[in-house]
Design an enzyme around this catalytic site. Structure first.
Site, PDB file in Angstrom:
ATOM      1  N   LYS A  75       1.242   0.504   3.432  1.00 12.15           N
ATOM      2  CA  LYS A  75       1.658   0.016   4.741  1.00 12.15           C
ATOM      3  C   LYS A  75       3.125  -0.388   4.840  1.00 12.15           C
ATOM      4  CE  LYS A  75      -2.209   0.711   6.593  1.00 12.15           C
ATOM      5  NZ  LYS A  75      -2.278   1.965   7.355  1.00 12.15           N
TER       6      LYS A  75
ATOM      7  N   TYR B  93      -8.018   6.221  -5.440  1.00 11.42           N
ATOM      8  CA  TYR B  93      -7.945   4.786  -5.701  1.00 11.42           C
ATOM      9  C   TYR B  93      -9.125   4.433  -6.600  1.00 11.42           C
ATOM     10  CZ  TYR B  93      -4.659   4.254  -1.771  1.00 11.42           C
ATOM     11  OH  TYR B  93      -3.574   4.323  -0.936  1.00 11.42           O
TER      12      TYR B  93
ATOM     13  N   TYR C  24      -6.387   2.849   7.554  1.00 17.56           N
ATOM     14  CA  TYR C  24      -5.537   3.625   6.660  1.00 17.56           C
ATOM     15  C   TYR C  24      -4.639   4.584   7.450  1.00 17.56           C
ATOM     16  CZ  TYR C  24      -4.162   5.593   2.181  1.00 17.56           C
ATOM     17  OH  TYR C  24      -3.433   5.973   1.066  1.00 17.56           O
TER      18      TYR C  24
ATOM     19  N   PRO D   2       1.356  -2.644  -2.162  1.00 14.07           N
ATOM     20  CA  PRO D   2       1.348  -1.212  -1.842  1.00 14.07           C
ATOM     21  C   PRO D   2      -0.031  -0.582  -1.766  1.00 14.07           C
ATOM     22  CG  PRO D   2       1.999  -1.555  -4.121  1.00 14.07           C
ATOM     23  CD  PRO D   2       1.920  -2.915  -3.500  1.00 14.07           C
TER      24      PRO D   2
ATOM     25  N   HIS E   1      -2.899  14.915   4.666  1.00 12.88           N
ATOM     26  CA  HIS E   1      -4.116  14.562   3.943  1.00 12.88           C
ATOM     27  C   HIS E   1      -5.181  14.132   4.946  1.00 12.88           C
ATOM     28  CE1 HIS E   1      -2.432  13.752  -0.384  1.00 12.88           C
ATOM     29  NE2 HIS E   1      -2.110  14.947   0.093  1.00 12.88           N
TER      30      HIS E   1
END
Length: 388
Positions: free
Chosen positions: A296, A200, A383, A292, A72
């Site tokens: 991580k 998100y 990220y 979550p 991704h």
């Protein structure tokens, strides 16, 4: 039995450490309380930082991940049912890999089996002894008989409830915790993902996440009160609520079907210091837990493995600097990842008794992310994974 490193816990961190040490010529024994089938039945997240991808390749277990995983290049964030994309590749030159933790564990099991690695399942009553001495050992029960493993070092990869951290005296251990007043209702659906990348979504009704396991298996989450019960959420109720919270174009195109799994998980942040006591080293969830939201959990365990693996290789080559600095190095990265996971959780979730002002602040934060190159770069750097 004698080994150089006794590893408590046969999840991905314990198996990865064992595999890497094996390739470096260091002997290990892995003790796991559950059966292999049980370990492989646990459903966990599957967003891998690029450093994790490279570690798995270094361990010789990256072939199936590279063939079946989904790289991704970015992710979507949304507020007020409108989304925008953050391009990881453009911002950092890196990406993430979507490949389920269960599949990572399966690959590691296969590698340890191919190398005749010692993995002892259904080891009950594991107890650590003399970890502060030069001759530590571990005992466990198997088939009604007590067994002993003498070793140079012990790696506690046994999760939050395991015996490793609990063997450190309370006068030594410092614990830091933040328990969040909500949970995640997670489901699996045998349907194509609604998006090629994760979404998100922050919404006045609560947070939502659209994720995936593969091209025909989707993973979705809703923020729910901890008092909610699974039985109260019908399939139709879940799909209706998810559509209310995600971007309009995603809600219009999502494919719904019967849900094959539902569970509600609490969220918490937790860190134990130090991560070393004598010849015991804590790894992964034994030392820290993250919500979550920032993806991580597994990645932090892998970063611990990175530091400990290199420290042990250096030790057996005659250099103890890595052993002496393991806890400080690991914790420096742990706290940065805890900060990122906390900030993502705070930005995207609704807290009880949240005011209208706080809602506006969350929306403003996301609006700023939408228009700021600097803010997007900072999020992308965290990220895809900070350097080791």
């Amino acid at each position: 039995m004698r080994t150089q490193v006794a590893i408590i816990g046969g999840g991905p961190s314990g198996l990865l450490l064992s595999q890497l040490l094996h390739k470096a010529g260091i002997d290990t024994v892995v003790l796991e309380r559950r059966s292999r089938d049980y370990v492989l039945s646990r459903v966990r997240a599957g967003v891998l930082e690029w450093g994790t991808v490279e570690m798995l390749r270094e361990a010789g277990v990256g072939a199936r991940m590279d063939a079946e995983g989904f790289p991704h290049d970015g992710t979507y964030l949304a507020t007020r049912n409108q989304g925008f994309r953050i391009d990881f590749q453009e911002r950092t030159g890196k990406k993430v890999m979507v490949y389920g933790q269960t599949e990572v564990t399966r690959d590691l099991y296969d590698a340890r089996e191919a190398a005749d690695g010692k993995v002892i399942h259904e080891a009950e009553g594991v107890t650590l002894h003399d970890a502060k001495s030069d001759a530590p050992f571990v005992t466990y029960m198997k088939d009604g008989t007590e067994h002993r493993i003498d070793c140079d070092y012990i790696a506690g990869c046994d999760g939050y409830h395991g015996p490793s951290r609990q063997s450190i005296p309370s006068t030594v251990l410092r614990e830091f915790e933040r328990v969040y007043p909500f949970g995640w209702l997670g489901v699996l659906s045998e349907t194509p993902p609604v998006s090629e990348e994760l979404i998100y979504a922050q919404h006045t009704r609560g947070f939502a996440l659209c994720s995936m396991r593969n091209a025909n298996l989707s993973r979705y989450y809703l923020q729910v009160p901890l008092s909610d019960k699974i039985d109260a959420w019908s399939d139709a109720a879940f799909w209706d609520e998810l559509k209310r919270r995600i971007p309009e174009d995603a809600a219009d195109s999502i494919i719904t079907d019967k849900l094959i799994e539902k569970s509600i998980a609490p969220l918490r942040s937790y860190v134990a210091e130090p991560m070393t006591w004598g010849r015991l080293f804590l790894v992964g969830d034994a030392a820290h837990i993250v919500p979550p939201t920032g993806a991580k959990g597994l990645n932090l365990a892998v970063s611990d493995v990175h530091y400990l693996y290199h420290a042990l290789v250096q030790h057996y080559a005659g250099d103890d600097e890595g052993i002496a600095t393991y806890s400080d190095k690991a914790l420096a990265r742990v706290w940065k990842s805890e900060r990122f996971s906390w900030s993502m959780t705070t930005m995207l979730h609704n807290f009880p008794e949240r005011s209208a002002f706080e809602q506006k602040m969350q929306e403003a934060e996301l609006d700023y992310l939408r228009m700021s190159d600097a803010a997007q770069t900072a999020l992308a750097e965290n990220y895809v994974g900070l350097p080791y």
